[in-house]
Motif scaffolding. Structure first.
Motif, PDB file in Angstrom:
ATOM      1  N   PRO A 159      -0.015   7.671   4.490  1.00 53.48           N
ATOM      2  CA  PRO A 159      -1.008   8.743   4.587  1.00 53.48           C
ATOM      3  C   PRO A 159      -1.004   9.231   2.954  1.00 53.48           C
ATOM      4  CG  PRO A 159       0.353   8.794   6.340  1.00 53.48           C
ATOM      5  CD  PRO A 159       1.115   7.794   5.623  1.00 53.48           C
ATOM      6  N   GLY A 160      -2.288   9.552   2.558  1.00 53.48           N
ATOM      7  CA  GLY A 160      -2.385  10.026   1.242  1.00 53.48           C
ATOM      8  C   GLY A 160      -2.546   8.797   0.164  1.00 53.48           C
ATOM      9  N   ASN A 161      -1.982   7.894   0.260  1.00 52.25           N
ATOM     10  CA  ASN A 161      -2.019   6.836  -0.570  1.00 52.25           C
ATOM     11  C   ASN A 161      -3.112   5.800  -0.462  1.00 52.25           C
ATOM     12  OD1 ASN A 161       0.432   8.158  -1.730  1.00 52.25           O
ATOM     13  ND2 ASN A 161       1.791   6.842  -0.279  1.00 52.25           N
ATOM     14  N   ALA A 162      -3.872   5.896   0.580  1.00 52.65           N
ATOM     15  CA  ALA A 162      -5.020   4.953   0.786  1.00 52.65           C
ATOM     16  C   ALA A 162      -5.878   4.585  -0.488  1.00 52.65           C
ATOM     17  CB  ALA A 162      -5.730   4.996   1.962  1.00 52.65           C
ATOM     18  N   VAL A 163      -5.981   3.163  -0.548  1.00 54.45           N
ATOM     19  CA  VAL A 163      -6.946   2.697  -1.746  1.00 54.45           C
ATOM     20  C   VAL A 163      -8.385   3.363  -1.311  1.00 54.45           C
ATOM     21  CG1 VAL A 163      -5.549   1.031  -2.630  1.00 54.45           C
ATOM     22  CG2 VAL A 163      -7.133   0.539  -0.894  1.00 54.45           C
ATOM     23  N   THR A 164      -9.311   3.493  -1.961  1.00 53.13           N
ATOM     24  CA  THR A 164     -10.657   3.850  -1.863  1.00 53.13           C
ATOM     25  C   THR A 164     -11.423   2.477  -1.115  1.00 53.13           C
ATOM     26  OG1 THR A 164     -11.365   3.115  -4.039  1.00 53.13           O
ATOM     27  CG2 THR A 164     -10.757   5.346  -3.753  1.00 53.13           C
ATOM     28  N   PRO A 165     -12.385   2.893  -0.381  1.00 55.06           N
ATOM     29  CA  PRO A 165     -13.140   1.685   0.602  1.00 55.06           C
ATOM     30  C   PRO A 165     -13.738   0.541  -0.711  1.00 55.06           C
ATOM     31  CG  PRO A 165     -13.783   3.852   1.412  1.00 55.06           C
ATOM     32  CD  PRO A 165     -12.939   4.220   0.151  1.00 55.06           C
ATOM     33  N   ALA A 166     -14.030   0.973  -1.793  1.00 51.74           N
ATOM     34  CA  ALA A 166     -14.600   0.227  -2.679  1.00 51.74           C
ATOM     35  C   ALA A 166     -13.543  -0.910  -3.137  1.00 51.74           C
ATOM     36  CB  ALA A 166     -14.776   0.826  -4.120  1.00 51.74           C
ATOM     37  N   ALA A 167     -12.067  -0.626  -2.769  1.00 44.85           N
ATOM     38  CA  ALA A 167     -10.946  -1.387  -3.189  1.00 44.85           C
ATOM     39  C   ALA A 167     -10.704  -2.302  -2.041  1.00 44.85           C
ATOM     40  CB  ALA A 167      -9.925  -0.932  -3.936  1.00 44.85           C
ATOM     41  N   ALA A 168     -11.194  -2.444  -0.861  1.00 41.35           N
ATOM     42  CA  ALA A 168     -10.996  -2.981   0.206  1.00 41.35           C
ATOM     43  C   ALA A 168     -11.141  -4.541  -0.125  1.00 41.35           C
ATOM     44  CB  ALA A 168     -11.959  -2.697   1.517  1.00 41.35           C
ATOM     45  N   PRO A 169     -10.401  -5.352   0.738  1.00 42.79           N
ATOM     46  CA  PRO A 169     -10.412  -6.730   0.512  1.00 42.79           C
ATOM     47  C   PRO A 169     -11.656  -7.385   1.120  1.00 42.79           C
ATOM     48  CG  PRO A 169      -8.929  -6.342   2.074  1.00 42.79           C
ATOM     49  CD  PRO A 169      -9.216  -4.960   1.550  1.00 42.79           C
ATOM     50  N   GLU A 228       2.030   5.332  -8.889  1.00 42.44           N
ATOM     51  CA  GLU A 228       2.050   3.681  -9.545  1.00 42.44           C
ATOM     52  C   GLU A 228       1.880   2.560  -8.574  1.00 42.44           C
ATOM     53  OE1 GLU A 228       3.050   3.059 -12.676  1.00 42.44           O
ATOM     54  OE2 GLU A 228       3.222   5.110 -13.338  1.00 42.44           O
ATOM     55  N   ALA A 229       2.118   2.876  -7.360  1.00 44.95           N
ATOM     56  CA  ALA A 229       1.686   1.908  -6.447  1.00 44.95           C
ATOM     57  C   ALA A 229       0.276   1.613  -6.332  1.00 44.95           C
ATOM     58  CB  ALA A 229       2.296   2.326  -5.075  1.00 44.95           C
ATOM     59  N   ARG A 230      -0.296   2.768  -6.166  1.00 45.10           N
ATOM     60  CA  ARG A 230      -2.145   2.743  -6.406  1.00 45.10           C
ATOM     61  C   ARG A 230      -2.198   1.959  -7.513  1.00 45.10           C
ATOM     62  NH1 ARG A 230      -5.332   6.150  -3.668  1.00 45.10           N
ATOM     63  NH2 ARG A 230      -3.523   7.805  -3.664  1.00 45.10           N
ATOM     64  N   ARG A 231      -1.967   2.317  -8.682  1.00 40.86           N
ATOM     65  CA  ARG A 231      -2.169   1.514  -9.804  1.00 40.86           C
ATOM     66  C   ARG A 231      -1.873   0.015  -9.917  1.00 40.86           C
ATOM     67  NH1 ARG A 231       0.439   4.438 -13.118  1.00 40.86           N
ATOM     68  NH2 ARG A 231      -1.369   5.981 -13.398  1.00 40.86           N
ATOM     69  N   TYR A 278       7.125   0.453  -5.525  1.00 39.89           N
ATOM     70  CA  TYR A 278       6.823   1.792  -5.880  1.00 39.89           C
ATOM     71  C   TYR A 278       6.606   2.766  -4.661  1.00 39.89           C
ATOM     72  CZ  TYR A 278       5.980   0.644 -10.982  1.00 39.89           C
ATOM     73  OH  TYR A 278       5.997   0.111 -12.182  1.00 39.89           O
ATOM     74  N   LEU A 279       6.301   2.297  -3.888  1.00 40.27           N
ATOM     75  CA  LEU A 279       6.226   3.269  -2.653  1.00 40.27           C
ATOM     76  C   LEU A 279       7.501   3.356  -2.142  1.00 40.27           C
ATOM     77  CD1 LEU A 279       3.178   1.374  -0.528  1.00 40.27           C
ATOM     78  CD2 LEU A 279       3.271   3.519  -1.842  1.00 40.27           C
ATOM     79  N   ALA A 280       8.326   2.420  -2.140  1.00 36.81           N
ATOM     80  CA  ALA A 280       9.766   2.633  -1.654  1.00 36.81           C
ATOM     81  C   ALA A 280      10.498   3.717  -2.459  1.00 36.81           C
ATOM     82  CB  ALA A 280      10.711   1.350  -1.594  1.00 36.81           C
ATOM     83  N   LEU A 281      10.204   3.923  -3.837  1.00 38.90           N
ATOM     84  CA  LEU A 281      10.638   4.748  -4.635  1.00 38.90           C
ATOM     85  C   LEU A 281      10.245   6.011  -4.562  1.00 38.90           C
ATOM     86  CD1 LEU A 281      11.081   2.241  -7.909  1.00 38.90           C
ATOM     87  CD2 LEU A 281      12.930   3.418  -6.727  1.00 38.90           C
ATOM     88  N   MET A 301      -0.992  -0.017   1.484  1.00 35.14           N
ATOM     89  CA  MET A 301      -1.402   1.191   1.010  1.00 35.14           C
ATOM     90  C   MET A 301      -2.002   2.118   2.320  1.00 35.14           C
ATOM     91  SD  MET A 301      -0.375   1.428  -2.013  1.00 35.14           S
ATOM     92  CE  MET A 301      -1.341   3.144  -2.645  1.00 35.14           C
ATOM     93  N   GLN A 302      -2.904   1.271   3.095  1.00 42.63           N
ATOM     94  CA  GLN A 302      -3.498   2.112   4.149  1.00 42.63           C
ATOM     95  C   GLN A 302      -2.717   2.819   5.099  1.00 42.63           C
ATOM     96  OE1 GLN A 302      -6.504   2.205   2.485  1.00 42.63           O
ATOM     97  NE2 GLN A 302      -7.333   2.063   4.563  1.00 42.63           N
ATOM     98  N   ARG A 303      -1.460   2.179   5.444  1.00 41.30           N
ATOM     99  CA  ARG A 303      -0.406   2.721   6.070  1.00 41.30           C
ATOM    100  C   ARG A 303       0.333   3.860   5.564  1.00 41.30           C
ATOM    101  NH1 ARG A 303       0.674  -2.921   6.972  1.00 41.30           N
ATOM    102  NH2 ARG A 303       2.750  -2.789   5.735  1.00 41.30           N
TER     103      ARG A 303
END
Length: 285
Positions: free
Chosen positions: A259-269, A230-233, A222-225, A255-257
């Protein structure tokens, strides 16, 4: 995924069938050829077939059991010989003939008490022919259908219990095939084709071991497209259901790499076990 040969189990389950048969008189020393063309009484033929089976001469035993049915089609031994023939062919790894014999038995004796075993032999015959994920998986789908039919028809039998275990293995195998094809398309930058395969894993085989990787691969595609939502989902679903996997770690970093697409801190591994305090909670999805 390795598929171990299950003939010992099939033989064990056949014990209840074999030893319900009364012993017959008239044992003789005959070869396959002289039972194939010379008429014999049913007791002699049946016992000769049992003798060959006990000695591990499965193909010869199957041929003689078939001869019992051919020479004495209206005898009670004909019905028993059909099922014994199916097992003998299975033990000889002649799965096509085993399936044919089992289906013939079911067509003539659909309500027989040994019908569940005939369905089981059909399922095993397909199951034993499953190949690696790089090859066509038609047989895998036939095995899945046959195993499913056995479970639906006879859910409380010991054969169904084994079939349920094999269903999980076959589903995992089929999911592996979808992943193999999806990765093939992804390596060639055919993103939409890859997405179709990875989504099939998530939608059709979501309880298999391949689902976490499929979600991560979807994130990549999804990121490539250029569809970051969709990638975030996909990454969020991965984090909610498989937070401790390497696949979520990779999706999170990916996702962190962007910009603008990073997941929220709550979703960090979650941190590695060495760095995490003993009471560290798992990250929320």
């Amino acid at each position: 995924m390795p598929f171990r040969f299950t003939r010992p189990l099939a033989a064990a389950l056949l014990v209840g069938i074999v030893f319900t048969l009364p012993a017959c008189a008239g044992r003789g020393k005959h070869t396959r050829s002289d039972t194939q063309y010379v008429a014999r009484d049913v007791a002699t033929l049946y016992n000769l077939a049992r003798q060959q089976l006990g000695q591990g001469n499965y193909a010869a035993a199957a041929a003689i059991f078939d001869e019992v049915e051919r020479q004495h089609p209206y005898s009670i031994w004909a019905r028993r010989a059909q099922l014994m023939s199916a097992f003998s062919y299975y033990a000889a790894r002649d799965y096509t003939k085993s399936t044919e014999s089992s289906r013939r038995f079911l067509s003539i004796h659909p309500g027989n008490r040994d019908a569940p075993y005939a369905y089981y032999l059909i399922a095993l015959s397909y199951y034993e022919q499953i190949t690696d994920v790089e090859r066509d998986q038609t047989t895998s789908k036939q095995a899945l259908d046959a195993l499913g039919e056995l479970v639906r028809r006879y859910p409380d039998t010991r054969y169904a219990a084994d079939a349920r275990l094999k269903i999980d293995l076959v589903r995992d195998h089929l999911a592996g095939k979808e992943m193999e094809v999806g990765r093939f398309y992804e390596r060639r930058n055919q993103w939409l084709a890859a997405v179709t395969r990875f989504r099939a894993v998530i939608e059709e085989y979501q309880t298999t071991s391949h689902t976490p990787e499929a979600l991560m691969r979807l994130t990549e595609c999804y990121l490539a497209l250029g569809v970051p939502e969709e990638a975030r989902r996909s990454a969020a679903v991965l984090g909610a259901n498989y937070p401790g996997t390497k696949w979520y770690q990779r999706a999170y970093e990916l996702m962190q790499r962007h910009p603008g697409n990073a997941v929220t801190p709550a979703a960090a591994p979650a941190p590695t076990p060495a760095a995490a305090p003993a009471t560290a909670p798992k990250p929320a999805g």
